[in-house]
Design an enzyme around this catalytic site. Structure first.
Site, PDB file in Angstrom:
ATOM      1  N   ASP A  98      26.559   1.319  28.461  1.00  0.00           N
ATOM      2  CA  ASP A  98      26.770   0.535  27.250  1.00  0.00           C
ATOM      3  C   ASP A  98      27.058  -0.895  27.670  1.00  0.00           C
ATOM      4  O   ASP A  98      27.634  -1.131  28.732  1.00  0.00           O
ATOM      5  CB  ASP A  98      27.895   1.109  26.388  1.00  0.00           C
ATOM      6  CG  ASP A  98      29.246   1.129  27.082  1.00  0.00           C
ATOM      7  OD1 ASP A  98      30.034   0.191  26.856  1.00  0.00           O
ATOM      8  OD2 ASP A  98      29.505   2.063  27.854  1.00  0.00           O
ATOM      9  N   ASP A 155      32.861   2.606  16.815  1.00  0.00           N
ATOM     10  CA  ASP A 155      33.874   2.397  17.849  1.00  0.00           C
ATOM     11  C   ASP A 155      35.273   2.448  17.229  1.00  0.00           C
ATOM     12  O   ASP A 155      35.654   1.575  16.452  1.00  0.00           O
ATOM     13  CB  ASP A 155      33.632   1.042  18.519  1.00  0.00           C
ATOM     14  CG  ASP A 155      34.436   0.847  19.786  1.00  0.00           C
ATOM     15  OD1 ASP A 155      35.548   1.397  19.867  1.00  0.00           O
ATOM     16  OD2 ASP A 155      33.955   0.149  20.693  1.00  0.00           O
ATOM     17  N   GLU A 176      38.692   2.404  18.720  1.00  0.00           N
ATOM     18  CA  GLU A 176      39.596   2.218  19.853  1.00  0.00           C
ATOM     19  C   GLU A 176      40.682   1.234  19.440  1.00  0.00           C
ATOM     20  O   GLU A 176      40.509   0.460  18.494  1.00  0.00           O
ATOM     21  CB  GLU A 176      38.847   1.698  21.076  1.00  0.00           C
ATOM     22  CG  GLU A 176      38.188   0.340  20.886  1.00  0.00           C
ATOM     23  CD  GLU A 176      37.483  -0.133  22.149  1.00  0.00           C
ATOM     24  OE1 GLU A 176      38.183  -0.539  23.088  1.00  0.00           O
ATOM     25  OE2 GLU A 176      36.234  -0.084  22.190  1.00  0.00           O
TER      26      GLU A 176
END
Length: 224
Positions: free
Chosen positions: A20, A112, A114
Protein backbone atom coordinates in the site's frame (compact mmCIF):
# COMPACT_ATOMS: atom_id res chain seq x y z
CA UNK A 1 16.63 -8.21 12.27
CA UNK A 2 18.00 -11.73 12.73
CA UNK A 3 14.79 -12.70 14.51
CA UNK A 4 12.65 -11.32 11.69
CA UNK A 5 14.66 -13.19 9.09
CA UNK A 6 14.37 -16.38 11.09
CA UNK A 7 10.62 -15.98 11.38
CA UNK A 8 10.27 -15.31 7.66
CA UNK A 9 12.13 -18.51 6.95
CA UNK A 10 9.48 -20.46 8.87
CA UNK A 11 6.44 -19.26 6.90
CA UNK A 12 5.10 -21.01 3.77
CA UNK A 13 6.64 -19.98 0.46
CA UNK A 14 3.23 -19.80 -1.20
CA UNK A 15 2.11 -16.22 -0.61
CA UNK A 16 0.65 -13.25 -2.41
CA UNK A 17 2.68 -10.12 -1.71
CA UNK A 18 1.37 -6.58 -2.12
CA UNK A 19 2.01 -3.01 -1.06
CA UNK A 20 0.00 0.00 0.00
CA UNK A 21 1.26 3.47 -0.86
CA UNK A 22 0.45 7.14 -0.36
CA UNK A 23 2.79 8.67 -2.94
CA UNK A 24 3.12 8.82 -6.71
CA UNK A 25 4.38 5.64 -8.35
CA UNK A 26 5.10 5.50 -12.08
CA UNK A 27 4.62 2.61 -14.47
CA UNK A 28 8.39 2.02 -14.51
CA UNK A 29 8.52 1.88 -10.72
CA UNK A 30 5.60 -0.55 -10.60
CA UNK A 31 7.47 -2.65 -13.16
CA UNK A 32 10.46 -2.65 -10.82
CA UNK A 33 8.23 -3.66 -7.90
CA UNK A 34 6.84 -6.51 -10.01
CA UNK A 35 10.29 -8.13 -10.27
CA UNK A 36 11.43 -10.76 -7.74
CA UNK A 37 13.68 -9.63 -4.93
CA UNK A 38 13.38 -8.29 -1.42
CA UNK A 39 9.98 -9.31 -0.08
CA UNK A 40 9.04 -10.78 -3.47
CA UNK A 41 7.30 -9.63 -6.62
CA UNK A 42 4.36 -7.33 -5.89
CA UNK A 43 1.09 -8.92 -6.97
CA UNK A 44 -1.42 -6.47 -5.54
CA UNK A 45 -1.47 -2.74 -4.90
CA UNK A 46 -3.54 -0.53 -2.59
CA UNK A 47 -2.87 3.19 -3.16
CA UNK A 48 -4.60 5.85 -1.06
CA UNK A 49 -7.50 7.44 -2.93
CA UNK A 50 -8.94 9.74 -0.24
CA UNK A 51 -6.94 11.86 2.20
CA UNK A 52 -7.54 12.39 5.91
CA UNK A 53 -7.92 16.10 5.18
CA UNK A 54 -11.10 15.39 3.23
CA UNK A 55 -9.94 15.60 -0.40
CA UNK A 56 -9.63 13.05 -3.16
CA UNK A 57 -6.08 11.74 -3.59
CA UNK A 58 -5.55 12.19 -7.31
CA UNK A 59 -1.94 11.11 -6.92
CA UNK A 60 -3.20 7.79 -5.62
CA UNK A 61 -5.59 7.44 -8.53
CA UNK A 62 -2.70 8.02 -10.94
CA UNK A 63 -0.71 5.38 -9.05
CA UNK A 64 -3.62 2.95 -9.49
CA UNK A 65 -3.66 3.57 -13.23
CA UNK A 66 0.10 3.10 -13.41
CA UNK A 67 -0.14 -0.17 -11.47
CA UNK A 68 -2.74 -1.47 -13.89
CA UNK A 69 -0.61 -0.41 -16.85
CA UNK A 70 2.37 -2.24 -15.33
CA UNK A 71 0.36 -5.44 -15.08
CA UNK A 72 -0.22 -5.63 -11.33
CA UNK A 73 -2.91 -8.36 -11.12
CA UNK A 74 -4.99 -6.84 -8.33
CA UNK A 75 -5.43 -3.13 -7.68
CA UNK A 76 -7.53 -1.74 -4.81
CA UNK A 77 -7.70 1.66 -3.16
CA UNK A 78 -8.04 2.84 0.43
CA UNK A 79 -10.08 5.68 1.86
CA UNK A 80 -8.54 7.55 4.79
CA UNK A 81 -11.68 9.31 6.04
CA UNK A 82 -11.87 12.82 7.40
CA UNK A 83 -13.83 12.47 10.64
CA UNK A 84 -13.81 16.20 11.32
CA UNK A 85 -15.33 16.87 7.88
CA UNK A 86 -18.46 14.86 8.60
CA UNK A 87 -20.61 13.37 5.80
CA UNK A 88 -18.99 9.92 5.83
CA UNK A 89 -21.34 8.60 3.16
CA UNK A 90 -20.50 11.55 0.93
CA UNK A 91 -16.79 10.83 1.24
CA UNK A 92 -17.32 7.26 0.02
CA UNK A 93 -19.66 8.39 -2.75
CA UNK A 94 -17.33 11.11 -4.01
CA UNK A 95 -14.39 8.72 -4.01
CA UNK A 96 -16.23 6.08 -6.02
CA UNK A 97 -17.63 8.63 -8.44
CA UNK A 98 -14.15 10.05 -9.04
CA UNK A 99 -12.68 6.60 -9.65
CA UNK A 100 -15.51 5.73 -12.01
CA UNK A 101 -15.09 9.00 -13.89
CA UNK A 102 -11.38 8.27 -14.23
CA UNK A 103 -12.30 4.82 -15.61
CA UNK A 104 -10.11 3.02 -13.09
CA UNK A 105 -10.78 -0.71 -12.94
CA UNK A 106 -10.25 -1.59 -9.29
CA UNK A 107 -11.35 -4.34 -6.94
CA UNK A 108 -11.91 -3.16 -3.38
CA UNK A 109 -12.23 0.10 -1.49
CA UNK A 110 -10.75 -0.29 1.98
CA UNK A 111 -12.08 1.97 4.75
CA UNK A 112 -9.19 2.99 6.99
CA UNK A 113 -10.19 2.86 10.67
CA UNK A 114 -7.03 3.65 12.62
CA UNK A 115 -6.43 6.08 15.52
CA UNK A 116 -6.34 9.52 13.90
CA UNK A 117 -8.64 12.42 14.82
CA UNK A 118 -11.56 10.23 15.87
CA UNK A 119 -13.86 11.48 18.62
CA UNK A 120 -13.75 10.03 22.13
CA UNK A 121 -17.41 9.04 21.73
CA UNK A 122 -17.70 5.40 20.65
CA UNK A 123 -21.31 5.81 19.59
CA UNK A 124 -20.53 8.79 17.35
CA UNK A 125 -17.65 6.87 15.78
CA UNK A 126 -19.91 3.86 15.22
CA UNK A 127 -22.45 6.06 13.44
CA UNK A 128 -19.68 7.43 11.20
CA UNK A 129 -18.30 4.02 10.19
CA UNK A 130 -21.80 2.55 9.74
CA UNK A 131 -22.62 5.37 7.31
CA UNK A 132 -19.54 4.54 5.22
CA UNK A 133 -20.36 0.84 5.22
CA UNK A 134 -23.98 1.49 4.28
CA UNK A 135 -22.96 3.82 1.45
CA UNK A 136 -20.74 1.09 0.03
CA UNK A 137 -23.82 -1.13 -0.13
CA UNK A 138 -25.95 1.60 -1.72
CA UNK A 139 -23.32 2.21 -4.41
CA UNK A 140 -22.68 -1.48 -5.01
CA UNK A 141 -19.02 -0.99 -4.11
CA UNK A 142 -16.95 -3.82 -2.69
CA UNK A 143 -15.54 -2.46 0.54
CA UNK A 144 -13.41 -3.78 3.37
CA UNK A 145 -12.06 -2.53 6.67
CA UNK A 146 -8.45 -1.69 7.57
CA UNK A 147 -8.00 -1.91 11.34
CA UNK A 148 -6.35 -3.82 14.15
CA UNK A 149 -7.69 -4.92 17.53
CA UNK A 150 -6.17 -2.06 19.53
CA UNK A 151 -7.41 0.72 17.28
CA UNK A 152 -10.84 -0.86 16.88
CA UNK A 153 -11.28 -1.08 20.64
CA UNK A 154 -10.29 2.56 21.15
CA UNK A 155 -12.41 3.93 18.30
CA UNK A 156 -15.48 1.68 18.18
CA UNK A 157 -15.33 -0.78 21.04
CA UNK A 158 -14.15 -4.38 20.75
CA UNK A 159 -17.66 -5.79 20.47
CA UNK A 160 -19.00 -3.50 17.74
CA UNK A 161 -19.59 -5.96 14.91
CA UNK A 162 -21.66 -4.13 12.28
CA UNK A 163 -19.02 -4.10 9.52
CA UNK A 164 -18.25 -7.79 9.95
CA UNK A 165 -21.97 -8.61 10.02
CA UNK A 166 -22.33 -6.86 6.66
CA UNK A 167 -19.69 -9.19 5.22
CA UNK A 168 -16.83 -6.70 4.90
CA UNK A 169 -13.42 -8.41 4.84
CA UNK A 170 -10.63 -7.34 7.16
CA UNK A 171 -7.13 -6.07 6.39
CA UNK A 172 -5.13 -5.65 9.58
CA UNK A 173 -1.69 -4.20 10.44
CA UNK A 174 0.79 -5.94 12.69
CA UNK A 175 4.44 -5.19 11.94
CA UNK A 176 5.99 -8.43 13.13
CA UNK A 177 7.64 -9.23 9.79
CA UNK A 178 5.82 -12.55 9.56
CA UNK A 179 3.71 -13.60 6.57
CA UNK A 180 1.15 -15.56 8.59
CA UNK A 181 -2.13 -14.99 10.42
CA UNK A 182 -0.97 -16.85 13.53
CA UNK A 183 -0.76 -13.55 15.45
CA UNK A 184 -4.35 -12.53 14.71
CA UNK A 185 -6.66 -11.74 17.63
CA UNK A 186 -10.41 -11.89 16.85
CA UNK A 187 -12.24 -8.59 17.28
CA UNK A 188 -15.21 -6.69 15.92
CA UNK A 189 -16.94 -9.86 14.74
CA UNK A 190 -14.03 -11.10 12.61
CA UNK A 191 -12.71 -14.55 13.45
CA UNK A 192 -10.23 -14.46 10.58
CA UNK A 193 -8.68 -11.74 8.38
CA UNK A 194 -8.14 -11.47 4.63
CA UNK A 195 -4.91 -9.45 4.40
CA UNK A 196 -2.09 -8.70 6.83
CA UNK A 197 0.14 -5.64 6.69
CA UNK A 198 3.32 -7.16 8.11
CA UNK A 199 6.07 -4.60 7.37
CA UNK A 200 5.79 -0.83 7.45
CA UNK A 201 7.84 2.12 6.22
CA UNK A 202 10.03 0.20 3.78
CA UNK A 203 11.85 1.60 0.75
CA UNK A 204 11.83 -0.51 -2.40
CA UNK A 205 12.62 0.60 -5.95
CA UNK A 206 13.16 4.09 -4.55
CA UNK A 207 9.66 4.55 -3.07
CA UNK A 208 8.20 4.23 0.41
CA UNK A 209 5.86 1.27 0.83
CA UNK A 210 4.18 -0.93 3.40
CA UNK A 211 4.23 -4.66 2.69
CA UNK A 212 1.11 -6.81 2.86
CA UNK A 213 0.39 -10.51 2.49
CA UNK A 214 -2.35 -13.05 2.08
CA UNK A 215 -2.05 -16.81 1.52
CA UNK A 216 -2.27 -18.09 -2.03
CA UNK A 217 -5.32 -20.36 -1.99
CA UNK A 218 -4.48 -21.55 -5.49
CA UNK A 219 -0.86 -22.46 -4.72
CA UNK A 220 0.40 -25.93 -5.62
CA UNK A 221 3.57 -27.78 -4.77
CA UNK A 222 5.06 -26.66 -8.09
CA UNK A 223 4.42 -22.94 -7.53
CA UNK A 224 7.43 -20.74 -6.92
Amino acid sequence: MKLVLALLALVPAHAVIGIDVSQAISVSTWTCLRTPGGQGAVQFAIPRVHKSGGSIDFTGISSMKAAIAAGVPRVDGYIFPCVECGDPAGQVKTTKQTLDAAEVKYGMLWLDVEPYHWTHNLTANQVFVKAMVDECKVLGAQCGIYANWNGWKAILGTNWTYAAEQGLPLWYPHYDGVRAFSDFKPFGGWSSPDIKQYLGDQTTCGVGVDYNWYPDANATSTDI
